[in-house]
Design a protein around this motif. Structure first.
Motif, PDB file in Angstrom:
ATOM      1  N   PRO A   4     -51.081   4.963   9.735  1.00 34.55           N
ATOM      2  CA  PRO A   4     -49.519   4.336   9.966  1.00 34.55           C
ATOM      3  C   PRO A   4     -49.045   5.603   9.844  1.00 34.55           C
ATOM      4  N   ALA A   5     -48.960   6.719   8.811  1.00 39.14           N
ATOM      5  CA  ALA A   5     -48.269   7.534   8.396  1.00 39.14           C
ATOM      6  C   ALA A   5     -47.852   8.175   9.769  1.00 39.14           C
ATOM      7  N   LEU A   6     -48.905   8.615  10.260  1.00 39.48           N
ATOM      8  CA  LEU A   6     -49.934   9.828  11.286  1.00 39.48           C
ATOM      9  C   LEU A   6     -48.912   9.238  12.663  1.00 39.48           C
ATOM     10  N   GLU A   7     -49.496   7.859  13.198  1.00 41.02           N
ATOM     11  CA  GLU A   7     -49.120   7.809  13.937  1.00 41.02           C
ATOM     12  C   GLU A   7     -47.500   7.177  14.217  1.00 41.02           C
ATOM     13  N   GLU A   8     -46.734   7.181  13.057  1.00 42.33           N
ATOM     14  CA  GLU A   8     -45.556   7.425  12.887  1.00 42.33           C
ATOM     15  C   GLU A   8     -44.695   8.847  13.593  1.00 42.33           C
ATOM     16  N   LYS A   9     -45.565   9.808  13.034  1.00 44.70           N
ATOM     17  CA  LYS A   9     -45.062  11.434  13.190  1.00 44.70           C
ATOM     18  C   LYS A   9     -45.306  11.015  14.972  1.00 44.70           C
ATOM     19  N   LEU A  10     -46.480  10.958  15.214  1.00 43.93           N
ATOM     20  CA  LEU A  10     -46.772  10.888  16.631  1.00 43.93           C
ATOM     21  C   LEU A  10     -45.901  10.647  17.502  1.00 43.93           C
ATOM     22  N   GLY A  11     -45.359   9.687  16.793  1.00 48.86           N
ATOM     23  CA  GLY A  11     -44.311   8.534  17.487  1.00 48.86           C
ATOM     24  C   GLY A  11     -42.663  10.032  17.866  1.00 48.86           C
ATOM     25  N   ASN A  12     -43.150   9.979  16.838  1.00 46.85           N
ATOM     26  CA  ASN A  12     -41.486  11.027  16.904  1.00 46.85           C
ATOM     27  C   ASN A  12     -41.873  12.033  18.127  1.00 46.85           C
ATOM     28  N   MET A  13     -42.423  12.889  17.641  1.00 44.78           N
ATOM     29  CA  MET A  13     -43.008  13.992  19.065  1.00 44.78           C
ATOM     30  C   MET A  13     -42.485  13.981  19.983  1.00 44.78           C
ATOM     31  N   GLU A  14     -43.411  12.105  20.243  1.00 47.27           N
ATOM     32  CA  GLU A  14     -43.454  11.761  21.811  1.00 47.27           C
ATOM     33  C   GLU A  14     -41.546  11.495  21.971  1.00 47.27           C
ATOM     34  N   ALA A  15     -41.073  11.075  21.052  1.00 45.71           N
ATOM     35  CA  ALA A  15     -39.935  10.468  21.265  1.00 45.71           C
ATOM     36  C   ALA A  15     -39.127  11.853  21.902  1.00 45.71           C
ATOM     37  N   ARG A  16     -39.136  13.289  20.906  1.00 47.94           N
ATOM     38  CA  ARG A  16     -38.760  14.651  20.644  1.00 47.94           C
ATOM     39  C   ARG A  16     -39.018  15.375  22.157  1.00 47.94           C
ATOM     40  N   VAL A  17     -40.172  14.789  22.638  1.00 45.86           N
ATOM     41  CA  VAL A  17     -40.686  15.596  24.080  1.00 45.86           C
ATOM     42  C   VAL A  17     -40.308  14.827  24.944  1.00 45.86           C
ATOM     43  N   ALA A  18     -39.806  13.778  24.575  1.00 46.99           N
ATOM     44  CA  ALA A  18     -38.805  12.996  26.048  1.00 46.99           C
ATOM     45  C   ALA A  18     -37.668  13.241  26.343  1.00 46.99           C
ATOM     46  N   GLU A  19     -36.843  13.292  24.760  1.00 47.04           N
ATOM     47  CA  GLU A  19     -35.302  13.982  25.088  1.00 47.04           C
ATOM     48  C   GLU A  19     -35.646  15.577  25.302  1.00 47.04           C
ATOM     49  N   LEU A  20     -37.003  16.747  25.051  1.00 44.69           N
ATOM     50  CA  LEU A  20     -36.400  17.636  25.466  1.00 44.69           C
ATOM     51  C   LEU A  20     -36.303  17.664  27.311  1.00 44.69           C
ATOM     52  N   GLU A  21     -36.971  16.553  27.688  1.00 46.77           N
ATOM     53  CA  GLU A  21     -37.578  16.878  29.436  1.00 46.77           C
ATOM     54  C   GLU A  21     -36.219  16.485  29.594  1.00 46.77           C
ATOM     55  N   VAL A  22     -35.359  15.787  28.664  1.00 45.72           N
ATOM     56  CA  VAL A  22     -34.429  14.485  29.758  1.00 45.72           C
ATOM     57  C   VAL A  22     -32.894  16.085  29.648  1.00 45.72           C
ATOM     58  N   GLU A  23     -32.706  17.190  28.464  1.00 50.48           N
ATOM     59  CA  GLU A  23     -32.000  17.840  28.568  1.00 50.48           C
ATOM     60  C   GLU A  23     -33.063  18.989  29.849  1.00 50.48           C
ATOM     61  N   LEU A  24     -33.851  19.437  29.854  1.00 53.46           N
ATOM     62  CA  LEU A  24     -34.737  20.140  30.965  1.00 53.46           C
ATOM     63  C   LEU A  24     -33.888  19.846  32.284  1.00 53.46           C
ATOM     64  N   ASP A  25     -34.289  18.109  32.958  1.00 59.16           N
ATOM     65  CA  ASP A  25     -33.531  17.820  34.086  1.00 59.16           C
ATOM     66  C   ASP A  25     -32.038  18.165  34.231  1.00 59.16           C
ATOM     67  N   GLU A  26     -30.875  17.916  33.017  1.00 56.83           N
ATOM     68  CA  GLU A  26     -29.592  17.943  33.699  1.00 56.83           C
ATOM     69  C   GLU A  26     -29.136  19.596  33.242  1.00 56.83           C
TER      70      GLU A  26
END
Length: 498
Positions: free
Chosen positions: A388-410
């Motif tokens: 569960p801790a690893l899955e949470e860590k993975l989810g946080n990293m996926e969310a961060r990648v999504a944020e960076l991709e939005v920044e890339l578009d902007e």
């Protein structure tokens, strides 16, 4: 355009982009109208060039009828063409230019039912044709944009695309008839769904995809298109978000779908992580479909220490040296009917060290039973599951990648800086995914229990035994033989557990 009073040999070109009825009624109506025009002109119809259900704007599919017509014009077989409308023949500027180049200096007449004669021999005629094809091109691009938007809406809503083969595990319900009928529902196919669920469980227990493929072929299980399963087909099936009732677009799961799932979301996520992690390993070990991988439970795990010799019980420093232990392969023994693991010279092995397959398998059974008892005891003492801790860590990293991709578009930050950050995070994500995959396989293996494993071991298939070994063991090191050489020494075997 040159004209002639002689009876012309005319070819009728007929095409419709989308034959939803699948009966060719659209092109039949075009042919009737074209024949009527030919009769009124006193021309003799010698050929009909039919491209039913074929777009003129697609470059992926070659229009066989159209290209056959061009060849017949060039050869002189026909000296006139009748089409229902100019856009039946060309909807791309490039095609129009090629046609005009072909017709230079040729006495060929072009007529259409709806737009009259097409004169491609004069500047004004060519200009008119170019304007018409530019308008047609614009319509095609607008239509493509509308289709992409429709696809995006289907993706966002988790609905079914009206294309593609029937997915394995589901029955497809249609509205209408013909090859372009509308898909309205995907229902579970109970028989196929049972196979999907079974294969998912076996893969999560560590069984290789190739063993699942061989099993499916032996049982006569066919894909939805009627062929045998391949490694690629099995991987695509088990990795798909579809089997967990989720919509996937371009390899990314985008949300819940309208069809039912066969396995749970949790199992699907574990499968995807496992298959992404193990693909290269499977390809390396089974890329040539070696039969040894199916005959011997320990195949792929046995290693010789000739490259990096070390003392039993002490940590091996092969990784620090940038070296790997050489894999031992199965071969027959020359002096007696028994198979042996041999460190072969090809690839840099010593070519001398051997150990008999029955000896090492018997010793490993004892070791793995003892290891399972140790794992059970450890589980009783420590009930914390790190996943569960690893899955949470993975989810946080996926969310961060999504944020960076939005920044890339902007475009507020330098592209190079953002892409470098995304790549670094994805590298850490891959490491977490590998760890999760290994923990998932290990848990599925150890959930069986040591007592049950002892009782059922003899009934296990070779692939299932392989799954148990691979779930617990990183590699099995074989040390040099000891005197007396005719007596098996189990201390030659060193297991590196996961």
């Amino acid at each position: 355009m040159k004209t002639s009073a002689r009876t012309r040999r005319v070819g009728l070109y007929i095409r419709i982009s989308d034959d939803r009825e699948g009966a060719g009624l659209g092109v039949k109506r075009q042919e009737d109208d074209c024949r009527e025009l030919a009769a009124s002109l006193g021309w003799n119809v010698v050929e009909v060039y039919d491209d039913n259900d074929m777009s003129a704007s697609s470059r992926r599919k070659k229009r066989k009828g159209y290209h056959r017509m061009l060849a017949d014009i060039q050869s002189g077989h026909i000296d006139a063409v009748i089409a229902w409308h100019p856009d039946r023949m060309y909807r791309q500027p490039r095609e129009l230019e090629d046609l005009m180049d072909l017709l230079d200096d040729l006495d060929v007449e072009l007529r259409t039912v709806r737009a009259g004669a097409i004169d491609l021999t004069t500047p004004d005629g060519r200009m008119t044709a170019r304007i018409q094809v530019a308008i047609a091109k614009r319509e095609v691009e607008h239509r493509a944009h509308r289709i992409k938007r429709k696809v995006q809406q289907l993706v966002e809503a988790g609905k079914i695309h009206n294309s593609g083969h029937r997915p394995f595990g589901y029955d497809r319900i249609y509205e209408g008839t013909g090859s372009r009928r509308k898909i309205i529902e995907d229902r579970l196919n109970e028989d196929e769904a049972r196979y999907v669920a079974e294969w998912a469980d076996r893969a999560l227990e560590g069984e290789t995809l190739y063993s699942l493929v061989v099993d499916s072929v032996e049982k006569g299980i066919k894909t939805s298109t009627g062929g045998d399963f391949t490694y690629q087909a099995m991987r695509a099936l088990l990795r798909s978000g579809r089997i967990s009732g989720r919509k996937e677009h371009k390899g990314v799961i985008v949300g819940k779908a309208v069809w039912p799932g066969i396995i749970s979301v949790e199992k699907s996520d574990a499968l995807r992580a496992l298959l992404d992690t193990k693909t290269e390993e499977y390809r390396e070990e089974h890329g040539e479909r070696l039969t040894t991988a199916l005959k011997y439970p320990l195949s792929g795990l046995i290693r010789c220490t000739c490259r990096v010799p070390h003392v039993i019980g002490e940590p091996c420093d092969c990784k620090e040296q940038g070296l790997k232990h050489h894999r031992m392969r199965v071969s027959p023994r020359a002096d007696r009917p028994v198979s042996i693991y041999t460190c072969q010279k090809d690839g840099g092995g010593c070519g001398a060290r051997t150990i008999q397959v029955p000896d090492v398998e018997k010793a490993m059974e004892t070791l793995v039973f003892a290891r399972m008892e140790e794992v059970e005891a450890a589980v009783v003492e420590d009930l914390d599951d790190p996943r569960p801790a690893l899955e949470e860590k993975l989810g946080n990293m996926e969310a961060r990648v999504a944020e960076l991709e939005v920044e890339l578009d902007e475009g507020d930050r330098p592209v190079k800086e953002i892409t470098a950050s995304i790549q670094r995070i994805k590298g850490r994500m891959a490491k977490v995914q590998r760890e999760l995959a290994e923990l998932t396989v290990k848990k599925n293996v150890t959930d069986v229990g040591a007592a049950e494993l002892r009782v059922e071991w003899e009934n296990y298939s070779v692939p299932r035994k392989q799954a148990v070994y691979r779930g617990l063991i990183e590699e099995i090191l074989i040390h040099p033989a000891t005197r007396p050489f005719n007596v098996f020494n189990p201390k030659r075997i060193e297991v590196r557990w996961k």
